[in-house]
Design a protein around this motif. Structure first.
Motif, PDB file in Angstrom:
ATOM      1  N   ASP A  32      20.254  39.928  25.274  1.00  0.00           N
ATOM      2  CA  ASP A  32      18.803  39.755  25.377  1.00  0.00           C
ATOM      3  C   ASP A  32      18.155  41.089  25.039  1.00  0.00           C
ATOM      4  OD1 ASP A  32      18.939  37.056  26.401  1.00  0.00           O
ATOM      5  OD2 ASP A  32      19.617  37.938  28.285  1.00  0.00           O
ATOM      6  N   ILE A  33      17.343  41.103  23.985  1.00  0.00           N
ATOM      7  CA  ILE A  33      16.669  42.328  23.537  1.00  0.00           C
ATOM      8  C   ILE A  33      15.184  42.193  23.831  1.00  0.00           C
ATOM      9  CG2 ILE A  33      16.163  43.813  21.560  1.00  0.00           C
ATOM     10  CD1 ILE A  33      18.710  42.688  20.235  1.00  0.00           C
ATOM     11  N   SER A  34      14.613  43.246  24.373  1.00  0.00           N
ATOM     12  CA  SER A  34      13.172  43.219  24.638  1.00  0.00           C
ATOM     13  C   SER A  34      12.539  44.520  24.143  1.00  0.00           C
ATOM     14  CB  SER A  34      12.896  43.029  26.133  1.00  0.00           C
ATOM     15  OG  SER A  34      13.416  44.102  26.870  1.00  0.00           O
ATOM     16  N   LYS A  35      11.242  44.424  23.864  1.00  0.00           N
ATOM     17  CA  LYS A  35      10.478  45.583  23.407  1.00  0.00           C
ATOM     18  C   LYS A  35       9.266  45.733  24.310  1.00  0.00           C
ATOM     19  CE  LYS A  35       9.608  45.798  19.049  1.00  0.00           C
ATOM     20  NZ  LYS A  35       9.017  45.640  17.703  1.00  0.00           N
ATOM     21  N   ASP A  36       9.078  46.931  24.857  1.00  0.00           N
ATOM     22  CA  ASP A  36       7.871  47.223  25.626  1.00  0.00           C
ATOM     23  C   ASP A  36       6.681  47.264  24.674  1.00  0.00           C
ATOM     24  OD1 ASP A  36       9.512  47.532  27.835  1.00  0.00           O
ATOM     25  OD2 ASP A  36       9.476  49.723  27.762  1.00  0.00           O
ATOM     26  N   VAL A  37       5.517  46.951  25.185  1.00  0.00           N
ATOM     27  CA  VAL A  37       4.297  47.074  24.390  1.00  0.00           C
ATOM     28  C   VAL A  37       3.312  47.973  25.131  1.00  0.00           C
ATOM     29  CG1 VAL A  37       4.523  44.880  23.188  1.00  0.00           C
ATOM     30  CG2 VAL A  37       3.329  44.938  25.342  1.00  0.00           C
ATOM     31  N   THR A  58      20.020  43.758  27.528  1.00  0.00           N
ATOM     32  CA  THR A  58      21.007  43.449  28.556  1.00  0.00           C
ATOM     33  C   THR A  58      21.798  42.247  28.084  1.00  0.00           C
ATOM     34  OG1 THR A  58      19.510  41.979  29.749  1.00  0.00           O
ATOM     35  CG2 THR A  58      19.567  44.286  30.472  1.00  0.00           C
ATOM     36  N   GLY A  59      22.947  42.044  28.681  1.00  0.00           N
ATOM     37  CA  GLY A  59      23.724  40.872  28.301  1.00  0.00           C
ATOM     38  C   GLY A  59      24.995  40.756  29.098  1.00  0.00           C
ATOM     39  N   SER A  60      25.858  39.861  28.630  1.00  0.00           N
ATOM     40  CA  SER A  60      27.122  39.633  29.317  1.00  0.00           C
ATOM     41  C   SER A  60      28.193  39.212  28.321  1.00  0.00           C
ATOM     42  CB  SER A  60      26.963  38.570  30.401  1.00  0.00           C
ATOM     43  OG  SER A  60      26.634  37.323  29.817  1.00  0.00           O
ATOM     44  N   ILE A  61      29.428  39.426  28.722  1.00  0.00           N
ATOM     45  CA  ILE A  61      30.593  39.003  27.964  1.00  0.00           C
ATOM     46  C   ILE A  61      31.463  38.196  28.915  1.00  0.00           C
ATOM     47  CG2 ILE A  61      32.648  39.745  26.690  1.00  0.00           C
ATOM     48  CD1 ILE A  61      31.110  42.470  26.302  1.00  0.00           C
ATOM     49  N   GLU A  62      31.822  36.975  28.522  1.00  0.00           N
ATOM     50  CA  GLU A  62      32.687  36.136  29.342  1.00  0.00           C
ATOM     51  C   GLU A  62      34.034  35.998  28.654  1.00  0.00           C
ATOM     52  OE1 GLU A  62      30.767  32.430  30.283  1.00  0.00           O
ATOM     53  OE2 GLU A  62      28.857  33.441  30.608  1.00  0.00           O
ATOM     54  N   PHE A  63      35.106  36.104  29.436  1.00  0.00           N
ATOM     55  CA  PHE A  63      36.435  35.975  28.850  1.00  0.00           C
ATOM     56  C   PHE A  63      37.439  35.504  29.897  1.00  0.00           C
ATOM     57  CE2 PHE A  63      35.567  40.338  30.043  1.00  0.00           C
ATOM     58  CZ  PHE A  63      36.702  40.772  30.719  1.00  0.00           C
ATOM     59  N   ASN A  64      38.524  34.929  29.397  1.00  0.00           N
ATOM     60  CA  ASN A  64      39.635  34.538  30.255  1.00  0.00           C
ATOM     61  C   ASN A  64      40.476  35.780  30.498  1.00  0.00           C
ATOM     62  OD1 ASN A  64      38.905  31.779  30.142  1.00  0.00           O
ATOM     63  ND2 ASN A  64      39.956  31.582  28.192  1.00  0.00           N
ATOM     64  N   TYR A  65      40.877  35.988  31.744  1.00  0.00           N
ATOM     65  CA  TYR A  65      41.700  37.156  32.044  1.00  0.00           C
ATOM     66  C   TYR A  65      43.062  37.001  31.400  1.00  0.00           C
ATOM     67  CZ  TYR A  65      44.327  40.780  34.275  1.00  0.00           C
ATOM     68  OH  TYR A  65      45.108  41.881  34.477  1.00  0.00           O
ATOM     69  N   THR A  66      43.528  38.068  30.775  1.00  0.00           N
ATOM     70  CA  THR A  66      44.855  38.098  30.181  1.00  0.00           C
ATOM     71  C   THR A  66      45.461  39.469  30.431  1.00  0.00           C
ATOM     72  OG1 THR A  66      46.131  37.966  28.135  1.00  0.00           O
ATOM     73  CG2 THR A  66      43.867  38.706  27.934  1.00  0.00           C
ATOM     74  N   ALA A  67      46.742  39.507  30.621  1.00  0.00           N
ATOM     75  CA  ALA A  67      47.429  40.780  30.840  1.00  0.00           C
ATOM     76  C   ALA A  67      47.929  41.366  29.524  1.00  0.00           C
ATOM     77  CB  ALA A  67      48.591  40.581  31.809  1.00  0.00           C
ATOM     78  N   ALA A  68      47.414  40.855  28.409  1.00  0.00           N
ATOM     79  CA  ALA A  68      47.859  41.326  27.093  1.00  0.00           C
ATOM     80  C   ALA A  68      47.535  42.798  26.913  1.00  0.00           C
ATOM     81  CB  ALA A  68      47.185  40.511  25.995  1.00  0.00           C
ATOM     82  N   THR A  69      48.368  43.472  26.142  1.00  0.00           N
ATOM     83  CA  THR A  69      48.110  44.873  25.814  1.00  0.00           C
ATOM     84  C   THR A  69      47.668  44.955  24.359  1.00  0.00           C
ATOM     85  OG1 THR A  69      50.402  45.209  25.175  1.00  0.00           O
ATOM     86  CG2 THR A  69      49.833  45.688  27.464  1.00  0.00           C
ATOM     87  N   GLY A  70      47.166  46.108  23.964  1.00  0.00           N
ATOM     88  CA  GLY A  70      46.764  46.295  22.573  1.00  0.00           C
ATOM     89  C   GLY A  70      45.377  45.775  22.283  1.00  0.00           C
ATOM     90  N   ASN A  71      44.582  45.540  23.306  1.00  0.00           N
ATOM     91  CA  ASN A  71      43.190  45.160  23.108  1.00  0.00           C
ATOM     92  C   ASN A  71      42.360  45.909  24.139  1.00  0.00           C
ATOM     93  OD1 ASN A  71      42.726  43.438  25.546  1.00  0.00           O
ATOM     94  ND2 ASN A  71      44.397  42.263  24.632  1.00  0.00           N
TER      95      ASN A  71
END
Length: 138
Positions: A32-37, A58-71
């Motif tokens: 969500d992007i906002s601009k003051d006036v 502001t915003g959010s990131i949703e993801f499934n938990y994984t124990a993977a490495t390399g990310n």
């Protein structure tokens, strides 16, 4: 006219060190992007006048938990625990699989919510606030 489906989206992240890498198992993101006036109306004017000012997001990131490495999943999880955060984390939010349409910005991970339910995957939501310029490509 090209349209994009939600499953084409992805997220890349990096903390203060390293390179921007994919966050595994993302299921959704929002920005969500906002601009003051600023009111520039002068005495005697009969209509209000405004100019744009500071931009933030502001915003959010949703993801499934994984124990993977390399990310960057673990780094994203750990970022919420950083005190006196210098806002040096980098985010890239993509809407396409080619990687050409994205929003990029620095920011701070401001919160995290984890949920685990019988019969479902463990899900995590990380919330963020942008810091500095937000750029779009594509």
């Amino acid at each position: 006219m090209a349209v994009y489906r939600g499953e084409e989206g992805s997220v890349k992240f990096k903390n203060s060190a390293g390179t921007t890498e994919a966050v595994a198992q993302t299921t959704a993101w929002s920005l969500d992007i906002s601009k003051d006036v600023l009111d520039t109306t002068a005495h005697g004017d009969t209509s209000r006048a405004f100019v744009g000012s500071l931009i933030s997001g502001t915003g959010s990131i949703e993801f499934n938990y994984t124990a993977a490495t390399g990310n960057e999943t673990k780094n994203l999880l750990d970022e919420v625990l950083v005190t006196e955060d210098a806002a040096d984390a980098q985010f890239e939010l993509y809407i396409d699989t080619s990687g050409s349409k994205k929003w990029s910005f620095g920011g701070i991970v401001t919160g995290m919510s984890t949920s685990t339910t019988v019969g479902d995957l463990t899900k995590i939501t990380a919330n963020f606030t942008t810091s500095g310029a937000i750029t779009s490509a594509g």
